[in-house]
Design a protein around this motif. Structure first.
Motif, PDB file in Angstrom:
ATOM      1  N   ILE A   1       0.844  -1.198   0.000  1.00  0.00           N
ATOM      2  CA  ILE A   1       0.000   0.000   0.000  1.00  0.00           C
ATOM      3  C   ILE A   1       0.879   1.248   0.000  1.00  0.00           C
ATOM      4  O   ILE A   1       0.643   2.194  -0.755  1.00  0.00           O
ATOM      5  CB  ILE A   1      -0.948   0.004   1.217  1.00  0.00           C
ATOM      6  CG1 ILE A   1      -1.978  -1.096   1.096  1.00  0.00           C
ATOM      7  CG2 ILE A   1      -1.638   1.351   1.358  1.00  0.00           C
ATOM      8  CD1 ILE A   1      -2.803  -1.301   2.361  1.00  0.00           C
ATOM      9  N   GLY A   2       1.893   1.262   0.844  1.00  0.00           N
ATOM     10  CA  GLY A   2       2.805   2.405   0.909  1.00  0.00           C
ATOM     11  C   GLY A   2       3.529   2.618  -0.394  1.00  0.00           C
ATOM     12  O   GLY A   2       3.682   3.758  -0.858  1.00  0.00           O
ATOM     13  N   TYR A   3       3.982   1.536  -1.013  1.00  0.00           N
ATOM     14  CA  TYR A   3       4.702   1.640  -2.283  1.00  0.00           C
ATOM     15  C   TYR A   3       3.797   2.186  -3.380  1.00  0.00           C
ATOM     16  O   TYR A   3       4.191   3.058  -4.150  1.00  0.00           O
ATOM     17  CB  TYR A   3       5.246   0.268  -2.684  1.00  0.00           C
ATOM     18  CG  TYR A   3       5.914   0.253  -4.027  1.00  0.00           C
ATOM     19  CD1 TYR A   3       7.182   0.787  -4.193  1.00  0.00           C
ATOM     20  CD2 TYR A   3       5.263  -0.271  -5.134  1.00  0.00           C
ATOM     21  CE1 TYR A   3       7.800   0.794  -5.428  1.00  0.00           C
ATOM     22  CE2 TYR A   3       5.869  -0.270  -6.378  1.00  0.00           C
ATOM     23  CZ  TYR A   3       7.138   0.263  -6.515  1.00  0.00           C
ATOM     24  OH  TYR A   3       7.724   0.275  -7.745  1.00  0.00           O
ATOM     25  N   LYS A   4       2.570   1.676  -3.447  1.00  0.00           N
ATOM     26  CA  LYS A   4       1.632   2.149  -4.475  1.00  0.00           C
ATOM     27  C   LYS A   4       1.284   3.614  -4.261  1.00  0.00           C
ATOM     28  O   LYS A   4       1.190   4.386  -5.212  1.00  0.00           O
ATOM     29  CB  LYS A   4       0.361   1.302  -4.461  1.00  0.00           C
ATOM     30  CG  LYS A   4       0.560  -0.073  -5.034  1.00  0.00           C
ATOM     31  CD  LYS A   4      -0.735  -0.856  -4.975  1.00  0.00           C
ATOM     32  CE  LYS A   4      -0.534  -2.265  -5.476  1.00  0.00           C
ATOM     33  NZ  LYS A   4      -1.780  -3.040  -5.432  1.00  0.00           N
ATOM     34  N   THR A   5       1.080   4.002  -3.011  1.00  0.00           N
ATOM     35  CA  THR A   5       0.764   5.401  -2.703  1.00  0.00           C
ATOM     36  C   THR A   5       1.927   6.308  -3.084  1.00  0.00           C
ATOM     37  O   THR A   5       1.742   7.353  -3.709  1.00  0.00           O
ATOM     38  CB  THR A   5       0.439   5.552  -1.206  1.00  0.00           C
ATOM     39  OG1 THR A   5      -0.630   4.663  -0.880  1.00  0.00           O
ATOM     40  CG2 THR A   5       0.059   6.961  -0.867  1.00  0.00           C
ATOM     41  N   PHE A   6       3.130   5.908  -2.702  1.00  0.00           N
ATOM     42  CA  PHE A   6       4.316   6.699  -3.031  1.00  0.00           C
ATOM     43  C   PHE A   6       4.512   6.782  -4.538  1.00  0.00           C
ATOM     44  O   PHE A   6       4.791   7.858  -5.080  1.00  0.00           O
ATOM     45  CB  PHE A   6       5.547   6.067  -2.367  1.00  0.00           C
ATOM     46  CG  PHE A   6       6.813   6.805  -2.670  1.00  0.00           C
ATOM     47  CD1 PHE A   6       7.103   7.996  -2.035  1.00  0.00           C
ATOM     48  CD2 PHE A   6       7.726   6.300  -3.593  1.00  0.00           C
ATOM     49  CE1 PHE A   6       8.266   8.682  -2.308  1.00  0.00           C
ATOM     50  CE2 PHE A   6       8.894   6.973  -3.870  1.00  0.00           C
ATOM     51  CZ  PHE A   6       9.170   8.168  -3.229  1.00  0.00           C
ATOM     52  N   SER A   7       4.346   5.666  -5.238  1.00  0.00           N
ATOM     53  CA  SER A   7       4.508   5.657  -6.691  1.00  0.00           C
ATOM     54  C   SER A   7       3.486   6.558  -7.372  1.00  0.00           C
ATOM     55  O   SER A   7       3.813   7.303  -8.301  1.00  0.00           O
ATOM     56  CB  SER A   7       4.369   4.238  -7.240  1.00  0.00           C
ATOM     57  OG  SER A   7       5.397   3.420  -6.725  1.00  0.00           O
ATOM     58  N   ALA A   8       2.254   6.513  -6.908  1.00  0.00           N
ATOM     59  CA  ALA A   8       1.207   7.361  -7.493  1.00  0.00           C
ATOM     60  C   ALA A   8       1.513   8.833  -7.264  1.00  0.00           C
ATOM     61  O   ALA A   8       1.341   9.655  -8.175  1.00  0.00           O
ATOM     62  CB  ALA A   8      -0.148   7.000  -6.896  1.00  0.00           C
ATOM     63  N   SER A   9       1.986   9.175  -6.078  1.00  0.00           N
ATOM     64  CA  SER A   9       2.301  10.578  -5.811  1.00  0.00           C
ATOM     65  C   SER A   9       3.485  11.038  -6.654  1.00  0.00           C
ATOM     66  O   SER A   9       3.493  12.172  -7.153  1.00  0.00           O
ATOM     67  CB  SER A   9       2.584  10.802  -4.320  1.00  0.00           C
ATOM     68  OG  SER A   9       3.776  10.157  -3.933  1.00  0.00           O
ATOM     69  N   MET A  10       4.469  10.176  -6.864  1.00  0.00           N
ATOM     70  CA  MET A  10       5.598  10.545  -7.714  1.00  0.00           C
ATOM     71  C   MET A  10       5.163  10.718  -9.174  1.00  0.00           C
ATOM     72  O   MET A  10       5.640  11.606  -9.874  1.00  0.00           O
ATOM     73  CB  MET A  10       6.711   9.502  -7.624  1.00  0.00           C
ATOM     74  CG  MET A  10       7.441   9.475  -6.305  1.00  0.00           C
ATOM     75  SD  MET A  10       8.274  11.034  -5.946  1.00  0.00           S
ATOM     76  CE  MET A  10       7.245  11.686  -4.660  1.00  0.00           C
ATOM     77  N   MET A  11       4.234   9.874  -9.633  1.00  0.00           N
ATOM     78  CA  MET A  11       3.721  10.030 -10.996  1.00  0.00           C
ATOM     79  C   MET A  11       2.995  11.360 -11.150  1.00  0.00           C
ATOM     80  O   MET A  11       3.183  12.070 -12.144  1.00  0.00           O
ATOM     81  CB  MET A  11       2.787   8.874 -11.355  1.00  0.00           C
ATOM     82  CG  MET A  11       3.508   7.620 -11.770  1.00  0.00           C
ATOM     83  SD  MET A  11       2.395   6.414 -12.464  1.00  0.00           S
ATOM     84  CE  MET A  11       1.814   5.614 -10.990  1.00  0.00           C
ATOM     85  N   LEU A  12       2.169  11.701 -10.159  1.00  0.00           N
ATOM     86  CA  LEU A  12       1.456  12.970 -10.231  1.00  0.00           C
ATOM     87  C   LEU A  12       2.419  14.152 -10.201  1.00  0.00           C
ATOM     88  O   LEU A  12       2.239  15.134 -10.932  1.00  0.00           O
ATOM     89  CB  LEU A  12       0.456  13.083  -9.076  1.00  0.00           C
ATOM     90  CG  LEU A  12      -0.769  12.192  -9.186  1.00  0.00           C
ATOM     91  CD1 LEU A  12      -1.604  12.278  -7.909  1.00  0.00           C
ATOM     92  CD2 LEU A  12      -1.604  12.573 -10.392  1.00  0.00           C
TER      93      LEU A  12
END
Length: 73
Positions: free
Chosen positions: A26-37
């Motif tokens: 969950i943390g990895y997906k959240t971090f990855s999504a924020s970096m993409m944005l």
């Protein structure tokens, strides 16, 4: 034994608490999504700045040409 597979909905009720691996995912997906944005937003800011720069440069060139032609008359 239940294997973790994608996509999976996370339920945080009762004894069905997420494992450490699920929390890390969950943390990895959240971090990855924020970096993409942030990357998309940074690209937008960069392109907007470049567009403004070229618009101002062409306006200055037009003004310089007008000044040259009006001074020659």
């Amino acid at each position: 034994m239940r294997m973790f597979c994608y996509p999976q909905k996370f339920h945080f009720q009762g004894d069905n608490m997420p494992s450490a691996k699920q929390l890390a995912d969950i943390g990895y997906k959240t971090f990855s999504a924020s970096m993409m944005l942030l990357t998309v937003y940074g690209g937008y800011l960069c392109s907007a700045r470049a567009y403004r720069y070229f618009q101002l440069r062409s306006a200055r060139r037009r003004a310089a040409e007008e000044q040259k032609t009006s001074g020659a008359l």
